[in-house]
Design an enzyme around this catalytic site. Structure first.
Site, PDB file in Angstrom:
ATOM      1  N   LEU A  31       0.822  -1.215   0.000  1.00  0.00           N
ATOM      2  CA  LEU A  31       0.000   0.000   0.000  1.00  0.00           C
ATOM      3  C   LEU A  31       0.851   1.258   0.000  1.00  0.00           C
ATOM      4  O   LEU A  31       0.393   2.335  -0.380  1.00  0.00           O
ATOM      5  CB  LEU A  31      -0.915   0.024   1.236  1.00  0.00           C
ATOM      6  CG  LEU A  31      -1.948  -1.091   1.349  1.00  0.00           C
ATOM      7  CD1 LEU A  31      -2.618  -1.044   2.719  1.00  0.00           C
ATOM      8  CD2 LEU A  31      -2.996  -0.957   0.243  1.00  0.00           C
ATOM      9  N   GLY A  32       2.088   1.140   0.495  1.00  0.00           N
ATOM     10  CA  GLY A  32       2.965   2.306   0.567  1.00  0.00           C
ATOM     11  C   GLY A  32       4.368   1.890   0.943  1.00  0.00           C
ATOM     12  O   GLY A  32       4.581   0.799   1.477  1.00  0.00           O
ATOM     13  N   GLY A  34       8.266   3.484   2.567  1.00  0.00           N
ATOM     14  CA  GLY A  34       8.880   4.585   3.312  1.00  0.00           C
ATOM     15  C   GLY A  34      10.341   4.300   3.562  1.00  0.00           C
ATOM     16  O   GLY A  34      10.896   3.309   3.072  1.00  0.00           O
ATOM     17  N   PHE A  36      11.784   3.224   6.148  1.00  0.00           N
ATOM     18  CA  PHE A  36      12.108   2.083   7.019  1.00  0.00           C
ATOM     19  C   PHE A  36      11.498   0.771   6.555  1.00  0.00           C
ATOM     20  O   PHE A  36      11.762  -0.267   7.140  1.00  0.00           O
ATOM     21  CB  PHE A  36      11.639   2.362   8.449  1.00  0.00           C
ATOM     22  CG  PHE A  36      12.117   3.676   8.975  1.00  0.00           C
ATOM     23  CD1 PHE A  36      13.465   3.965   9.036  1.00  0.00           C
ATOM     24  CD2 PHE A  36      11.217   4.639   9.388  1.00  0.00           C
ATOM     25  CE1 PHE A  36      13.924   5.188   9.501  1.00  0.00           C
ATOM     26  CE2 PHE A  36      11.656   5.864   9.855  1.00  0.00           C
ATOM     27  CZ  PHE A  36      13.021   6.139   9.908  1.00  0.00           C
ATOM     28  N   GLY A  37      10.646   0.813   5.525  1.00  0.00           N
ATOM     29  CA  GLY A  37      10.015  -0.425   5.096  1.00  0.00           C
ATOM     30  C   GLY A  37       8.758  -0.168   4.293  1.00  0.00           C
ATOM     31  O   GLY A  37       8.657   0.830   3.578  1.00  0.00           O
ATOM     32  N   ARG A  38       7.774  -1.058   4.453  1.00  0.00           N
ATOM     33  CA  ARG A  38       6.561  -1.017   3.632  1.00  0.00           C
ATOM     34  C   ARG A  38       5.307  -1.172   4.468  1.00  0.00           C
ATOM     35  O   ARG A  38       5.357  -1.698   5.573  1.00  0.00           O
ATOM     36  CB  ARG A  38       6.576  -2.180   2.627  1.00  0.00           C
ATOM     37  CG  ARG A  38       7.591  -2.026   1.549  1.00  0.00           C
ATOM     38  CD  ARG A  38       7.640  -3.209   0.590  1.00  0.00           C
ATOM     39  NE  ARG A  38       8.496  -2.808  -0.518  1.00  0.00           N
ATOM     40  CZ  ARG A  38       8.090  -2.657  -1.772  1.00  0.00           C
ATOM     41  NH1 ARG A  38       6.859  -2.946  -2.106  1.00  0.00           N
ATOM     42  NH2 ARG A  38       8.920  -2.238  -2.707  1.00  0.00           N
ATOM     43  N   VAL A  39       4.207  -0.732   3.878  1.00  0.00           N
ATOM     44  CA  VAL A  39       2.891  -1.033   4.440  1.00  0.00           C
ATOM     45  C   VAL A  39       2.208  -1.985   3.470  1.00  0.00           C
ATOM     46  O   VAL A  39       2.150  -1.721   2.264  1.00  0.00           O
ATOM     47  CB  VAL A  39       2.043   0.245   4.631  1.00  0.00           C
ATOM     48  CG1 VAL A  39       0.671  -0.114   5.182  1.00  0.00           C
ATOM     49  CG2 VAL A  39       2.740   1.235   5.554  1.00  0.00           C
ATOM     50  N   LYS A  54       2.259  -2.467   8.893  1.00  0.00           N
ATOM     51  CA  LYS A  54       3.438  -1.631   8.661  1.00  0.00           C
ATOM     52  C   LYS A  54       4.647  -2.454   9.084  1.00  0.00           C
ATOM     53  O   LYS A  54       4.709  -2.922  10.224  1.00  0.00           O
ATOM     54  CB  LYS A  54       3.301  -0.372   9.517  1.00  0.00           C
ATOM     55  CG  LYS A  54       4.263   0.743   9.203  1.00  0.00           C
ATOM     56  CD  LYS A  54       3.954   1.900  10.151  1.00  0.00           C
ATOM     57  CE  LYS A  54       4.465   3.210   9.618  1.00  0.00           C
ATOM     58  NZ  LYS A  54       4.111   4.316  10.523  1.00  0.00           N
ATOM     59  N   ASP A 148       2.454  16.071  12.823  1.00  0.00           N
ATOM     60  CA  ASP A 148       2.673  15.740  11.405  1.00  0.00           C
ATOM     61  C   ASP A 148       1.382  15.805  10.604  1.00  0.00           C
ATOM     62  O   ASP A 148       1.120  14.950   9.759  1.00  0.00           O
ATOM     63  CB  ASP A 148       3.329  14.367  11.273  1.00  0.00           C
ATOM     64  CG  ASP A 148       4.086  14.224   9.946  1.00  0.00           C
ATOM     65  OD1 ASP A 148       4.361  15.265   9.301  1.00  0.00           O
ATOM     66  OD2 ASP A 148       4.405  13.089   9.550  1.00  0.00           O
ATOM     67  N   LYS A 150      -0.948  16.687   7.731  1.00  0.00           N
ATOM     68  CA  LYS A 150      -0.849  17.011   6.305  1.00  0.00           C
ATOM     69  C   LYS A 150      -1.803  16.076   5.569  1.00  0.00           C
ATOM     70  O   LYS A 150      -2.201  15.029   6.110  1.00  0.00           O
ATOM     71  CB  LYS A 150       0.589  16.843   5.795  1.00  0.00           C
ATOM     72  CG  LYS A 150       1.183  15.454   6.003  1.00  0.00           C
ATOM     73  CD  LYS A 150       2.615  15.409   5.515  1.00  0.00           C
ATOM     74  CE  LYS A 150       3.280  14.065   5.835  1.00  0.00           C
ATOM     75  NZ  LYS A 150       4.664  14.011   5.336  1.00  0.00           N
ATOM     76  N   ASN A 153      -1.369  12.249   5.524  1.00  0.00           N
ATOM     77  CA  ASN A 153      -1.575  11.457   6.748  1.00  0.00           C
ATOM     78  C   ASN A 153      -3.042  11.372   7.166  1.00  0.00           C
ATOM     79  O   ASN A 153      -3.341  10.874   8.246  1.00  0.00           O
ATOM     80  CB  ASN A 153      -0.741  12.043   7.898  1.00  0.00           C
ATOM     81  CG  ASN A 153       0.730  11.720   7.740  1.00  0.00           C
ATOM     82  OD1 ASN A 153       1.094  10.836   6.967  1.00  0.00           O
ATOM     83  ND2 ASN A 153       1.581  12.426   8.455  1.00  0.00           N
ATOM     84  N   ASP A 166      -0.258   7.561  10.850  1.00  0.00           N
ATOM     85  CA  ASP A 166       1.164   7.881  10.984  1.00  0.00           C
ATOM     86  C   ASP A 166       1.466   8.730  12.215  1.00  0.00           C
ATOM     87  O   ASP A 166       1.534   9.956  12.158  1.00  0.00           O
ATOM     88  CB  ASP A 166       1.701   8.577   9.721  1.00  0.00           C
ATOM     89  CG  ASP A 166       3.234   8.423   9.644  1.00  0.00           C
ATOM     90  OD1 ASP A 166       3.868   8.215  10.704  1.00  0.00           O
ATOM     91  OD2 ASP A 166       3.778   8.498   8.540  1.00  0.00           O
ATOM     92  N   THR A 183       6.672  18.236   8.611  1.00  0.00           N
ATOM     93  CA  THR A 183       6.786  18.452   7.174  1.00  0.00           C
ATOM     94  C   THR A 183       6.981  19.948   6.936  1.00  0.00           C
ATOM     95  O   THR A 183       6.204  20.748   7.458  1.00  0.00           O
ATOM     96  CB  THR A 183       5.506  17.944   6.479  1.00  0.00           C
ATOM     97  OG1 THR A 183       5.402  16.534   6.739  1.00  0.00           O
ATOM     98  CG2 THR A 183       5.553  18.180   4.984  1.00  0.00           C
TER      99      THR A 183
END
Length: 347
Positions: A31-32, A34, A36-39, A54, A148, A150, A153, A166, A183
């Site tokens: 799904l996403g 980043g 540090f890794g993935r979702v 996550k 955070d 935005k 998120n 997040d 951000t």
């Protein structure tokens, strides 16, 4: 930056969390991604419900000095339970990764809807801003600062209502904080000025969000400009904002949120969030019905059924990485994440 001390958080754990292991789930797609890794979108083999997991690389978290942010995220999410905040169902770890089992929120990011719409009509922006305001007030009453806010998120649930996700920058804060994080477009002037700040930075960010929803871009946005130029404008304040023809009450509220002096900022005055809820721009909002999700959302995601992830961008699947999930190996970082249950054996 990860300069906050390791978390000692006097928050009550409100959410009973389950014990999970990777073998409880079938991984469907990414799904996403980043730093540090993935979702991943996953489906439980037990109740057949879809979740988002996550997956975070312990080695990368340690290398990038994000241990306390990661532990904070877990603790914050275990301590909150609100209709407009994502649910954390459980966490675990193996030799190489941390895993966080969360709601799958199928409508995708508010950011995607905003870019597709270019900008929102006043009532639509007001609906999302009001739901965010309820979530922020709830967090602040628990002495949690979010840090955070935005459109990326804010996720849209199947019924069109929001889920804030997040919590990597969230922090227990019963007084002030000083870590530079967030951000750039959404940072309050006191954050970029390296001054101590309080929960009112979240209300400042809500002002930026309302402006972005109504105009399509954040107020100080400069394409291709360096962060230095952006920070100079933020420090200068709303006097250098170009104002489209917004509803006058919307402009008034944005200015009250984006007040450079935190002691004069809406949400941070004697009546706290009460001033926000009573502002004329929100005059027609029935806050109780909104909190109970009894007001129809302005946009209903087109979802064909459970597990439909078409609202999310397609990512190339990293089968090599997923094949390594759950593989037992030497673990030099396991003791750094004591709140993540160790389930590497018998995965």
């Amino acid at each position: 930056m990860d300069v906050d001390a390791p978390p000692i958080i006097p928050l009550e754990i409100r959410r009973p969390t389950g014990t999970y292991r990777l073998s409880d789930f079938d991984i469907h797609r990414t799904l996403g991604t980043g730093s540090f890794g993935r979702v991943h979108l996953v489906r439980s083999k037990h109740n057949l419900r879809f979740y988002a997991i996550k997956v975070l690389s312990k080695e990368k978290i340690v290398r990038m000095k994000q241990v306390s942010h990661t532990r904070n995220e877990q603790m914050m999410l275990q301590a909150v339970q609100h209709p407009f905040i994502i649910n954390l169902w459980g966490t675990f770890q193996d030799s190489t990764n941390l895993y966080m089992v969360m709601d799958f929120v199928p409508g995708g990011e508010l950011f995607t809807l905003l870019r597709r719409s270019n900008r929102f009509p006043d009532p639509v922006a007001k609906f999302y801003a009001a739901e965010v305001a309820l979530a922020l007030n709830y967090l602040h009453n628990l002495d949690i600062i979010y840090r955070d806010l935005k459109p990326e998120n804010i996720l849209l649930n199947f019924d069109g209502h929001i889920k804030i996700a997040d919590f990597g920058f969230a922090k227990y804060c019963n007084n002030t904080a000083w870590t530079l994080c967030g951000t750039p477009d959404y940072l309050a002037p006191e954050i970029i000025g390296n001054a101590r700040y309080n929960k009112s930075v979240d209300w400042y960010a809500l002002g930026v969000l309302i402006y972005e929803m109504l105009s399509g871009l954040p107020p100080f946005h400069e394409p291709d400009a360096s962060p230095v130029v952006l920070y100079e404008k933020i420090a200068q304040g709303p006097t250098c904002i170009r104002w489209p023809a917004f509803n006058t009450n919307a402009t008034d509220l944005i200015l009250k949120f984006m007040e450079r002096d935190p002691s004069k900022r809406y949400g941070n005055l004697r009546h706290g969030a009460g001033d926000v809820f009573a502002h004329p721009w929100f005059r027609e909002v029935d806050w109780e019905r909104l909190k109970n999700r009894e007001i129809t959302a302005p946009y209903l995601p087109r979802i064909s059924g459970a597990g439909d992830a078409s609202a999310f961008e397609k990512y190339p699947e990293d089968n090599i990485a997923t094949a390594a999930y759950g593989v037992s190996s030497a673990d030099e970082f396991g003791d750094m994440f004591p709140d993540f249950e160790y389930t590497s054996h018998g995965l």
